[in-house]
Design a protein around this motif. Structure first.
Motif, PDB file in Angstrom:
ATOM      1  N   VAL A  51       0.838  -1.209   0.000  1.00  0.00           N
ATOM      2  CA  VAL A  51       0.000   0.000   0.000  1.00  0.00           C
ATOM      3  C   VAL A  51       0.869   1.254   0.000  1.00  0.00           C
ATOM      4  CG1 VAL A  51      -1.622   1.347   1.415  1.00  0.00           C
ATOM      5  CG2 VAL A  51      -2.025  -1.096   1.030  1.00  0.00           C
ATOM      6  N   VAL A  52       1.889   1.284   0.842  1.00  0.00           N
ATOM      7  CA  VAL A  52       2.743   2.473   0.936  1.00  0.00           C
ATOM      8  C   VAL A  52       3.542   2.683  -0.352  1.00  0.00           C
ATOM      9  CG1 VAL A  52       4.783   3.418   2.095  1.00  0.00           C
ATOM     10  CG2 VAL A  52       2.874   2.534   3.437  1.00  0.00           C
ATOM     11  N   MET A  53       4.254   1.658  -0.783  1.00  0.00           N
ATOM     12  CA  MET A  53       5.124   1.825  -1.955  1.00  0.00           C
ATOM     13  C   MET A  53       4.324   2.091  -3.229  1.00  0.00           C
ATOM     14  SD  MET A  53       8.079   1.949  -0.813  1.00  0.00           S
ATOM     15  CE  MET A  53       8.903   2.009  -2.390  1.00  0.00           C
ATOM     16  N   MET A  54       3.256   1.364  -3.423  1.00  0.00           N
ATOM     17  CA  MET A  54       2.478   1.565  -4.633  1.00  0.00           C
ATOM     18  C   MET A  54       1.680   2.875  -4.547  1.00  0.00           C
ATOM     19  SD  MET A  54       3.894  -0.800  -6.117  1.00  0.00           S
ATOM     20  CE  MET A  54       3.182  -0.627  -7.747  1.00  0.00           C
ATOM     21  N   GLY A  55       1.411   3.333  -3.327  1.00  0.00           N
ATOM     22  CA  GLY A  55       0.803   4.661  -3.163  1.00  0.00           C
ATOM     23  C   GLY A  55       1.737   5.751  -3.656  1.00  0.00           C
ATOM     24  N   TRP A  56       3.033   5.597  -3.341  1.00  0.00           N
ATOM     25  CA  TRP A  56       4.007   6.573  -3.856  1.00  0.00           C
ATOM     26  C   TRP A  56       4.099   6.481  -5.371  1.00  0.00           C
ATOM     27  CZ3 TRP A  56       5.103  10.736  -1.540  1.00  0.00           C
ATOM     28  CH2 TRP A  56       5.140  10.791  -0.152  1.00  0.00           C
ATOM     29  N   TRP A  57       4.013   5.278  -5.900  1.00  0.00           N
ATOM     30  CA  TRP A  57       4.027   5.128  -7.358  1.00  0.00           C
ATOM     31  C   TRP A  57       2.857   5.906  -7.964  1.00  0.00           C
ATOM     32  CZ3 TRP A  57       6.097   4.796 -11.780  1.00  0.00           C
ATOM     33  CH2 TRP A  57       5.322   4.512 -12.895  1.00  0.00           C
ATOM     34  N   ARG A  58       1.666   5.726  -7.417  1.00  0.00           N
ATOM     35  CA  ARG A  58       0.492   6.417  -7.956  1.00  0.00           C
ATOM     36  C   ARG A  58       0.635   7.935  -7.818  1.00  0.00           C
ATOM     37  NH1 ARG A  58      -1.470   1.913  -5.755  1.00  0.00           N
ATOM     38  NH2 ARG A  58      -2.156   2.860  -3.794  1.00  0.00           N
ATOM     39  N   THR A  59       1.218   8.394  -6.707  1.00  0.00           N
ATOM     40  CA  THR A  59       1.453   9.832  -6.513  1.00  0.00           C
ATOM     41  C   THR A  59       2.392  10.370  -7.586  1.00  0.00           C
ATOM     42  OG1 THR A  59       1.080   9.684  -4.136  1.00  0.00           O
ATOM     43  CG2 THR A  59       2.389  11.563  -4.910  1.00  0.00           C
ATOM     44  N   PRO A  90       2.627  11.596   5.293  1.00  0.00           N
ATOM     45  CA  PRO A  90       2.877  10.413   4.462  1.00  0.00           C
ATOM     46  C   PRO A  90       4.356  10.002   4.446  1.00  0.00           C
ATOM     47  CG  PRO A  90       1.521  11.995   3.263  1.00  0.00           C
ATOM     48  CD  PRO A  90       1.969  12.659   4.529  1.00  0.00           C
ATOM     49  N   VAL A  91       5.247  10.971   4.532  1.00  0.00           N
ATOM     50  CA  VAL A  91       6.679  10.655   4.551  1.00  0.00           C
ATOM     51  C   VAL A  91       7.016   9.908   5.842  1.00  0.00           C
ATOM     52  CG1 VAL A  91       9.017  11.616   4.553  1.00  0.00           C
ATOM     53  CG2 VAL A  91       7.284  12.581   3.041  1.00  0.00           C
ATOM     54  N   THR A  92       6.501  10.394   6.959  1.00  0.00           N
ATOM     55  CA  THR A  92       6.746   9.728   8.237  1.00  0.00           C
ATOM     56  C   THR A  92       6.095   8.349   8.274  1.00  0.00           C
ATOM     57  OG1 THR A  92       6.892  11.868   9.342  1.00  0.00           O
ATOM     58  CG2 THR A  92       6.502   9.964  10.746  1.00  0.00           C
ATOM     59  N   ALA A  93       4.902   8.216   7.718  1.00  0.00           N
ATOM     60  CA  ALA A  93       4.242   6.906   7.650  1.00  0.00           C
ATOM     61  C   ALA A  93       5.062   5.927   6.819  1.00  0.00           C
ATOM     62  CB  ALA A  93       2.833   7.051   7.077  1.00  0.00           C
ATOM     63  N   THR A  94       5.665   6.418   5.754  1.00  0.00           N
ATOM     64  CA  THR A  94       6.535   5.569   4.937  1.00  0.00           C
ATOM     65  C   THR A  94       7.742   5.141   5.748  1.00  0.00           C
ATOM     66  OG1 THR A  94       5.813   6.712   2.934  1.00  0.00           O
ATOM     67  CG2 THR A  94       7.861   5.446   2.784  1.00  0.00           C
ATOM     68  N   ALA A  95       8.324   6.068   6.492  1.00  0.00           N
ATOM     69  CA  ALA A  95       9.475   5.731   7.335  1.00  0.00           C
ATOM     70  C   ALA A  95       9.114   4.643   8.340  1.00  0.00           C
ATOM     71  CB  ALA A  95       9.982   6.974   8.064  1.00  0.00           C
ATOM     72  N   THR A  96       7.960   4.747   8.950  1.00  0.00           N
ATOM     73  CA  THR A  96       7.525   3.754   9.930  1.00  0.00           C
ATOM     74  C   THR A  96       7.355   2.385   9.279  1.00  0.00           C
ATOM     75  OG1 THR A  96       6.429   5.448  11.240  1.00  0.00           O
ATOM     76  CG2 THR A  96       5.685   3.177  11.567  1.00  0.00           C
ATOM     77  N   THR A  97       6.748   2.350   8.123  1.00  0.00           N
ATOM     78  CA  THR A  97       6.539   1.091   7.407  1.00  0.00           C
ATOM     79  C   THR A  97       7.870   0.458   7.028  1.00  0.00           C
ATOM     80  OG1 THR A  97       4.420   1.851   6.562  1.00  0.00           O
ATOM     81  CG2 THR A  97       5.494   0.068   5.343  1.00  0.00           C
ATOM     82  N   LEU A  98       8.783   1.253   6.519  1.00  0.00           N
ATOM     83  CA  LEU A  98      10.076   0.704   6.102  1.00  0.00           C
ATOM     84  C   LEU A  98      10.928   0.333   7.303  1.00  0.00           C
ATOM     85  CD1 LEU A  98      10.778   2.920   3.003  1.00  0.00           C
ATOM     86  CD2 LEU A  98       9.810   0.638   3.126  1.00  0.00           C
ATOM     87  N   PHE A  99      10.815   1.078   8.385  1.00  0.00           N
ATOM     88  CA  PHE A  99      11.532   0.716   9.602  1.00  0.00           C
ATOM     89  C   PHE A  99      11.115  -0.693  10.023  1.00  0.00           C
ATOM     90  CE2 PHE A  99      12.162   0.275  14.113  1.00  0.00           C
ATOM     91  CZ  PHE A  99      13.406   0.848  14.331  1.00  0.00           C
ATOM     92  N   ASP A 100       9.817  -0.955  10.015  1.00  0.00           N
ATOM     93  CA  ASP A 100       9.333  -2.279  10.410  1.00  0.00           C
ATOM     94  C   ASP A 100       9.870  -3.370   9.487  1.00  0.00           C
ATOM     95  OD1 ASP A 100       7.987  -1.139  12.527  1.00  0.00           O
ATOM     96  OD2 ASP A 100       6.045  -1.114  11.504  1.00  0.00           O
ATOM     97  N   ALA A 101      10.007  -3.059   8.203  1.00  0.00           N
ATOM     98  CA  ALA A 101      10.559  -4.043   7.265  1.00  0.00           C
ATOM     99  C   ALA A 101      12.053  -4.249   7.500  1.00  0.00           C
ATOM    100  CB  ALA A 101      10.306  -3.599   5.823  1.00  0.00           C
ATOM    101  N   VAL A 102      12.756  -3.185   7.815  1.00  0.00           N
ATOM    102  CA  VAL A 102      14.210  -3.242   7.991  1.00  0.00           C
ATOM    103  C   VAL A 102      14.584  -3.867   9.329  1.00  0.00           C
ATOM    104  CG1 VAL A 102      16.268  -1.791   8.245  1.00  0.00           C
ATOM    105  CG2 VAL A 102      14.603  -1.280   6.469  1.00  0.00           C
TER     106      VAL A 102
END
Length: 181
Positions: A51-59, A90-102
């Protein structure tokens, strides 16, 4: 400065080096990041990454101006970057999502090894991050907390201070020489 630091990220995303980003570039990055934390297909973490990554793609695609169908240029990306100061959530939400992945072991901290794996997943190649990680470790404890990571990530994408450690989130690059008049 934004063009230099974003250029490195753009090049890493542009897998076929044609100067255009495509949806498949974002989908491939999403899957590389999902593999970091062993996020299984269909899991809530995997869905959130998509959702996050493809949301950035759509943006980015919505902001693309006159490029080939379903592609995004570096100038399109820079246009969106110019507006990120107003889109901090949205930038901070992306950071949180990627932090969890990393954060592979789920301990709420990113080690130097986890950070290196993140950069390698982004770029798709082996990368030495030993010089950069200490610059990012804002409190000098040898780890990146969720708050540190969010601050660095936001500074990278939405900041333009050449002294900010966030500039180095995706590795070192040559800073522009100041022009004095």
């Amino acid at each position: 400065m934004q063009k230099r630091k974003i250029g490195r990220v753009f090049e890493a995303l542009d897998r076929n080096a044609d100067g255009l980003l495509e949806e498949t570039d974002f989908a491939a990055l999403t899957e590389r990041w999902a593999e970091l934390g062993d996020v299984g297909p269909g899991s809530p973490e995997h869905v959130r990454l998509i959702v996050v990554m493809m949301g950035w793609w759509r943006t980015l695609l919505a902001a693309s101006a006159g490029t080939a169908l379903d592609t995004v240029t570096m100038d399109d990306v820079l246009g969106v970057i110019d507006d990120l100061g107003e889109l901090r959530n949205p930038v901070t939400a992306t950071a949180t999502t990627l932090f969890d992945a990393v954060d592979e072991d789920g301990d709420g901290l990113v080690t130097a090894t986890e950070y290196r794996r993140m950069i390698e997943a982004w770029s798709g190649r082996s990368t030495d991050t030993d010089e950069v990680f200490p610059l990012l470790d804002l409190d000098g404890d040898g780890l990146l907390s969720r708050a540190e990571f969010a601050e660095l990530w936001t500074d990278f994408w939405a900041g333009d201070d050449p002294r900010s450690p966030g500039n180095w989130v995706f590795g070192r690059f040559e800073l522009p020489v100041p022009q004095y008049q």
